[in-house]
Write a protein that holds these residues in place. Structure first.
Motif, short mmCIF file in Angstrom:
data_model
loop_
_atom_site.label_atom_id
_atom_site.label_comp_id
_atom_site.label_asym_id
_atom_site.label_seq_id
_atom_site.Cartn_x
_atom_site.Cartn_y
_atom_site.Cartn_z
N CYS A 90 -2.79 17.33 -20.99
CA CYS A 90 -2.55 16.28 -21.89
C CYS A 90 -0.93 16.71 -22.31
O CYS A 90 -0.87 17.56 -23.06
CB CYS A 90 -3.33 16.23 -23.08
N GLU A 105 -8.49 19.87 -9.57
CA GLU A 105 -7.20 20.25 -9.94
C GLU A 105 -7.24 19.93 -11.56
O GLU A 105 -7.60 18.93 -11.98
CB GLU A 105 -5.97 19.60 -9.72
N SER A 106 -6.80 20.94 -12.35
CA SER A 106 -6.58 20.73 -13.89
C SER A 106 -5.57 19.72 -14.06
O SER A 106 -4.61 19.79 -13.52
CB SER A 106 -6.48 22.16 -14.59
N TRP A 107 -5.65 19.22 -15.14
CA TRP A 107 -4.90 18.24 -15.79
C TRP A 107 -4.38 18.47 -17.14
O TRP A 107 -5.39 18.71 -18.18
CB TRP A 107 -5.01 16.62 -15.68
N PHE A 156 -1.63 12.35 -19.24
CA PHE A 156 -1.91 13.77 -18.26
C PHE A 156 -0.98 13.82 -17.05
O PHE A 156 -0.63 12.94 -16.46
CB PHE A 156 -3.43 13.61 -18.23
N GLU A 157 -0.78 15.15 -16.92
CA GLU A 157 -0.09 15.65 -15.68
C GLU A 157 -0.77 16.66 -15.02
O GLU A 157 -1.30 17.43 -15.90
CB GLU A 157 1.57 15.72 -15.76
N ARG A 158 -0.49 16.93 -13.75
CA ARG A 158 -1.10 18.09 -13.13
C ARG A 158 -0.80 19.42 -13.87
O ARG A 158 0.31 19.38 -13.96
CB ARG A 158 -0.93 18.05 -11.66
N ALA A 159 -1.63 20.18 -14.00
CA ALA A 159 -1.43 21.17 -14.62
C ALA A 159 -0.86 22.42 -13.66
O ALA A 159 -1.16 22.48 -12.38
CB ALA A 159 -2.61 21.84 -15.67
N THR A 187 -6.06 20.93 -21.70
CA THR A 187 -6.47 20.94 -20.22
C THR A 187 -7.83 20.38 -19.89
O THR A 187 -8.84 20.99 -20.53
CB THR A 187 -6.18 22.33 -19.74
N TYR A 188 -7.74 19.15 -19.07
CA TYR A 188 -9.17 18.87 -18.60
C TYR A 188 -9.31 19.77 -17.26
O TYR A 188 -8.55 19.57 -16.35
CB TYR A 188 -9.07 17.35 -18.18
N PHE A 235 -10.45 14.64 -12.05
CA PHE A 235 -9.51 13.81 -12.90
C PHE A 235 -9.81 12.30 -12.43
O PHE A 235 -9.58 11.47 -13.24
CB PHE A 235 -8.17 14.33 -13.11
N GLU A 236 -9.18 12.23 -11.19
CA GLU A 236 -9.17 10.90 -10.47
C GLU A 236 -10.48 9.86 -10.52
O GLU A 236 -10.22 8.72 -10.43
CB GLU A 236 -8.96 11.02 -8.94
#
Length: 59
Positions: A13, A9-11, A56-59, A19-20, A37-38
């Protein structure tokens, strides 16, 4: 070593909007494509604004 509970999943900032994308990773900073990400190292920072992983949070 893969973990079935980890998804690509993308995360986002929350500080700068970067977006990561785990499909891309962050090769310039030693994170290969396919890195969830994890699984980022605890000292990895946003490549745009240097925010911590906790920003960061889930996008």
């Amino acid at each position: 070593m893969s973990d079935a509970s980890v998804t690509l999943e993308s995360w986002l900032c929350t500080c700068c909007g970067y977006t990561y994308d785990p499909e891309i990773g962050d090769p310039e900073h030693g994170i290969p494509p396919g890195t969830p990400f994890e699984n980022l190292p605890p000292d990895w920072r946003c490549p745009v604004c240097s925010a911590l992983l906790s920003a960061f949070e889930r996008a």
